[in-house]
Design an enzyme around this catalytic site. Structure first.
Site, PDB file in Angstrom:
ATOM      1  N   CYS A 116     -54.075  16.022  26.835  1.00  0.00           N
ATOM      2  CA  CYS A 116     -53.139  16.293  25.733  1.00  0.00           C
ATOM      3  C   CYS A 116     -52.405  15.002  25.351  1.00  0.00           C
ATOM      4  O   CYS A 116     -51.968  14.244  26.214  1.00  0.00           O
ATOM      5  CB  CYS A 116     -52.137  17.366  26.169  1.00  0.00           C
ATOM      6  SG  CYS A 116     -50.987  17.797  24.857  1.00  0.00           S
ATOM      7  N   CYS A 160     -42.645  34.239  21.317  1.00  0.00           N
ATOM      8  CA  CYS A 160     -42.491  34.101  22.762  1.00  0.00           C
ATOM      9  C   CYS A 160     -41.948  32.698  22.981  1.00  0.00           C
ATOM     10  O   CYS A 160     -42.629  31.717  22.676  1.00  0.00           O
ATOM     11  CB  CYS A 160     -43.850  34.281  23.436  1.00  0.00           C
ATOM     12  SG  CYS A 160     -43.832  33.914  25.207  1.00  0.00           S
ATOM     13  N   ARG A 162     -39.573  37.040  30.999  1.00  0.00           N
ATOM     14  CA  ARG A 162     -40.721  36.912  31.921  1.00  0.00           C
ATOM     15  C   ARG A 162     -40.419  35.961  33.067  1.00  0.00           C
ATOM     16  O   ARG A 162     -40.036  34.812  32.857  1.00  0.00           O
ATOM     17  CB  ARG A 162     -41.964  36.418  31.169  1.00  0.00           C
ATOM     18  CG  ARG A 162     -43.173  36.289  32.097  1.00  0.00           C
ATOM     19  CD  ARG A 162     -44.457  35.930  31.366  1.00  0.00           C
ATOM     20  NE  ARG A 162     -44.759  36.894  30.343  1.00  0.00           N
ATOM     21  CZ  ARG A 162     -45.050  36.584  29.080  1.00  0.00           C
ATOM     22  NH1 ARG A 162     -45.094  35.327  28.709  1.00  0.00           N
ATOM     23  NH2 ARG A 162     -45.310  37.522  28.204  1.00  0.00           N
ATOM     24  N   CYS A 193     -45.071  15.427  27.865  1.00  0.00           N
ATOM     25  CA  CYS A 193     -44.158  16.333  28.582  1.00  0.00           C
ATOM     26  C   CYS A 193     -44.213  16.007  30.085  1.00  0.00           C
ATOM     27  O   CYS A 193     -45.272  16.141  30.710  1.00  0.00           O
ATOM     28  CB  CYS A 193     -44.556  17.786  28.336  1.00  0.00           C
ATOM     29  SG  CYS A 193     -44.890  18.139  26.591  1.00  0.00           S
ATOM     30  N   CYS A 243     -51.899  36.773  22.585  1.00  0.00           N
ATOM     31  CA  CYS A 243     -50.883  35.732  22.488  1.00  0.00           C
ATOM     32  C   CYS A 243     -51.591  34.388  22.541  1.00  0.00           C
ATOM     33  O   CYS A 243     -52.597  34.253  23.237  1.00  0.00           O
ATOM     34  CB  CYS A 243     -49.900  35.849  23.656  1.00  0.00           C
ATOM     35  SG  CYS A 243     -48.650  34.527  23.657  1.00  0.00           S
ATOM     36  N   CYS A 270     -53.104  35.984  27.073  1.00  0.00           N
ATOM     37  CA  CYS A 270     -52.466  34.797  26.494  1.00  0.00           C
ATOM     38  C   CYS A 270     -53.393  33.598  26.639  1.00  0.00           C
ATOM     39  O   CYS A 270     -53.804  33.263  27.745  1.00  0.00           O
ATOM     40  CB  CYS A 270     -51.169  34.472  27.231  1.00  0.00           C
ATOM     41  SG  CYS A 270     -50.019  35.830  27.245  1.00  0.00           S
ATOM     42  N   CYS A 328     -45.923  18.219  32.821  1.00  0.00           N
ATOM     43  CA  CYS A 328     -47.194  18.893  32.544  1.00  0.00           C
ATOM     44  C   CYS A 328     -48.425  18.198  33.130  1.00  0.00           C
ATOM     45  O   CYS A 328     -48.693  17.031  32.831  1.00  0.00           O
ATOM     46  CB  CYS A 328     -47.378  19.069  31.038  1.00  0.00           C
ATOM     47  SG  CYS A 328     -48.850  20.048  30.664  1.00  0.00           S
TER      48      CYS A 328
HETATM   49  N1  SAM Z   1     -49.650  22.598  24.466  1.00  0.00           N
HETATM   50  C1  SAM Z   1     -48.937  23.741  24.096  1.00  0.00           C
HETATM   51  C2  SAM Z   1     -47.449  23.521  24.077  1.00  0.00           C
HETATM   52  O1  SAM Z   1     -46.919  22.712  24.836  1.00  0.00           O
HETATM   53  O2  SAM Z   1     -46.784  24.188  23.285  1.00  0.00           O
HETATM   54  C3  SAM Z   1     -49.257  24.971  24.919  1.00  0.00           C
HETATM   55  C4  SAM Z   1     -49.485  24.863  26.396  1.00  0.00           C
HETATM   56  S1  SAM Z   1     -48.112  24.347  27.379  1.00  0.00           S
HETATM   57  C5  SAM Z   1     -48.862  24.116  28.957  1.00  0.00           C
HETATM   58  C6  SAM Z   1     -47.113  25.821  27.525  1.00  0.00           C
HETATM   59  C7  SAM Z   1     -45.859  25.745  28.360  1.00  0.00           C
HETATM   60  O3  SAM Z   1     -46.167  25.745  29.733  1.00  0.00           O
HETATM   61  C8  SAM Z   1     -44.961  24.544  28.202  1.00  0.00           C
HETATM   62  O4  SAM Z   1     -44.160  24.600  27.076  1.00  0.00           O
HETATM   63  C9  SAM Z   1     -44.113  24.619  29.448  1.00  0.00           C
HETATM   64  O5  SAM Z   1     -42.933  25.357  29.204  1.00  0.00           O
HETATM   65  C10 SAM Z   1     -45.018  25.354  30.444  1.00  0.00           C
HETATM   66  N2  SAM Z   1     -45.408  24.468  31.553  1.00  0.00           N
HETATM   67  C11 SAM Z   1     -46.294  23.460  31.507  1.00  0.00           C
HETATM   68  N3  SAM Z   1     -46.384  22.827  32.696  1.00  0.00           N
HETATM   69  C12 SAM Z   1     -45.524  23.463  33.529  1.00  0.00           C
HETATM   70  C13 SAM Z   1     -45.163  23.265  34.888  1.00  0.00           C
HETATM   71  N4  SAM Z   1     -45.667  22.286  35.630  1.00  0.00           N
HETATM   72  N5  SAM Z   1     -44.256  24.106  35.436  1.00  0.00           N
HETATM   73  C14 SAM Z   1     -43.713  25.091  34.683  1.00  0.00           C
HETATM   74  N6  SAM Z   1     -44.017  25.319  33.388  1.00  0.00           N
HETATM   75  C15 SAM Z   1     -44.904  24.508  32.807  1.00  0.00           C
HETATM   76 FE1  SF4 Z   2     -49.517  19.057  26.033  1.00  0.00          FE
HETATM   77 FE2  SF4 Z   2     -48.696  20.027  28.329  1.00  0.00          FE
HETATM   78 FE3  SF4 Z   2     -46.909  19.199  26.558  1.00  0.00          FE
HETATM   79 FE4  SF4 Z   2     -48.376  21.452  26.065  1.00  0.00          FE
HETATM   80  S1  SF4 Z   2     -46.876  21.127  27.678  1.00  0.00           S
HETATM   81  S2  SF4 Z   2     -47.926  19.772  24.648  1.00  0.00           S
HETATM   82  S3  SF4 Z   2     -50.293  20.884  27.070  1.00  0.00           S
HETATM   83  S4  SF4 Z   2     -48.431  17.920  27.598  1.00  0.00           S
END
Ligand code: SAM
Ligand code: SF4
Ligand code: DTB
Length: 366
Positions: free
Chosen positions: A68, A203, A275, A72, A143, A112, A75
């Site tokens: 990606c 959501c 949730r 973040c 979702c 989802c 992530c």
């Molecule tokens: N890329 C898209 C986005 O960020 O909107 C969708 C997938 S992203 C993985 C969805 C959500 O997963 C993130 O917004 C975050 O809140 C949650 N998430 C990701 N990594 C995580 C982690 N290590 N622990 C807890 N929540 C996590």
């Molecule tokens: Fe990309 Fe992870 Fe951020 Fe979603 S949460 S935008 S998958 S880096």
């Protein structure tokens, strides 16, 4: 539940509890309540709006994994960090539908689908729209979480029949810049507005345990409660610390603070599903039981979240049986009572078996 004579008064008082103007001071005062008082208040609100023993059950699937472009810090799928994750292209529709069927047979009512995108490209959007149609045709709620969507993308997803769109605010506006630099808080709010405008259910939630201050947790919930209407679904994730991400060594959040945040979310957003989301694998049963007592009424169910683990389905069935919880009836697709009844019978049967298995398991641990 109210009788017919009291129905109107009941509805009016229920409606009066829905507010969008909570001040930070009011929210911090809720957090500061003695724990028992906070949980009692959250239970009262919960029982005024929901069957207190029903838990909505969703299953997650990563339909496009890793690489990606966003940064973040929590992530495992960000291309900015070396987490050793196997990257995958967008899954074929047939594979997604097969996983959705399996989730449905295991007892999920919502499926989802998540993609590691900043936002969907045109050629991907047409594919995911077809996924929505086919998963929905199974009788599941759908979702998706695909990153940012503009108004046109949101309305096309809605036309395809997508029920919910997940897009998290993640943390407070003040702490946000410490966690993500490649898109802004305002970008996120705009996506949520586009989703709402397109007529889909929202959501949106966040992550706790990223090194934020107590005030950030209060400010995140304030932002969510300011959305009008409130998000129908509010995922509260506990950070899953993945090696290779910048947050891998952040200090653990005391589980009691998680429970407080769930209780405050329940009070601020009385009619929303809250949730208990990522992080359950690292939680003991008592913490999860407290989360349900505090007003959590939805979980991710199935052995995997997107890329990290979730409790084994058998353990969750045993936990439901121990706590006397049952899967919530589906809120959409009326007229599907026969299918719902069959699902409930199957789950009740499995619960009975799970209860015996849980007792047997606990006996071996004694
Ligand atoms: N890329 C898209 C986005 O960020 O909107 C969708 C997938 S992203 C993985 C969805 C959500 O997963 C993130 O917004 C975050 O809140 C949650 N998430 C990701 N990594 C995580 C982690 N290590 N622990 C807890 N929540 C996590
Ligand atoms: Fe990309 Fe992870 Fe951020 Fe979603 S949460 S935008 S998958 S880096
Ligand atoms: C949400 O709030 N949590 C889910 C879902 N929405 C998409 C994702 C949790 C991801 C946890 C880390 C992983 O498994 O990759």
């Amino acid at each position: 539940m109210p009788d017919a004579q009291h129905a109107n008064t009941y509805d009016v008082s229920r409606q009066a509890m829905i507010r969008h103007d909570w001040s930070l001071a009011e929210i911090e005062a809720l957090f500061a309540l003695p724990f028992n008082d906070l949980l009692f208040r959250a239970q009262q609100v919960h029982r005024a709006h929901f069957d207190a023993n029903a838990v909505q059950v969703s299953t997650l699937l990563s339909i496009k994994t890793g690489a990606c472009p966003e940064d973040c810090k929590y992530c495992p799928q960000s291309g900015h960090y070396a987490t050793g994750l196997d990257k995958e292209k967008l899954l074929e529709i047939e594979k997604v539908v097969a996983q959705a069927k399996a989730a449905q047979e295991a007892g999920a009512s919502r499926f989802c689908m998540g993609a590691a995108w900043r936002s969907p490209r045109e050629k991907d959007l047409t594919v995911v729209m077809e996924m929505v149609r086919q998963v929905k045709a199974l009788g599941l709620e759908t979702c998706m979480t695909l990153g940012m969507v503009d108004a046109d993308q949101a309305s096309r997803l809605a036309e395809a029949g997508l029920d919910y769109y997940n897009h998290n605010l993640d943390t407070s506006p003040e702490y946000y810049g410490e966690i993500i630099t490649t898109r802004t808080y305002a970008d996120r709010l705009e996506t949520l507005a586009n989703v709402r405008e397109a007529g889909m259910k929202v959501c949106s939630g966040g992550i706790l345990g990223m090194g934020e201050a107590p005030r950030d947790r209060a400010a995140l919930l304030q932002q969510l409660a300011r959305l009008d209407p409130h998000p129908e679904s509010v995922p509260i994730n506990m950070l899953v610390k993945v090696p290779g991400t910048p947050l891998e060594d952040v200090e653990d959040l005391d589980p009691i603070e998680l429970i407080r945040a769930i209780a405050v979310a329940r009070i601020l957003m009385p009619a929303s599903h809250v949730r208990l989301s990522a992080g359950r694998e690292q939680m003991n049963e008592s913490t999860q039981a407290l989360a349900f007592l505090a007003g959590a009424n939805s979980i991710f169910y199935g052995d995997k979240l997107l890329t990290t683990g979730n409790p084994q389905a058998a353990r969750d069935k045993a936990l439901f049986a121990k706590l006397g919880l049952h899967p919530e009836r589906r809120s959409t697709c009326h007229g599907d009572d026969a299918q719902q009844a069959a699902l409930e019978t199957a789950v009740a049967h499995q619960s009975q078996q799970a209860r015996s298995a849980a007792l047997a398991y606990d006996a071996t641990q004694a």
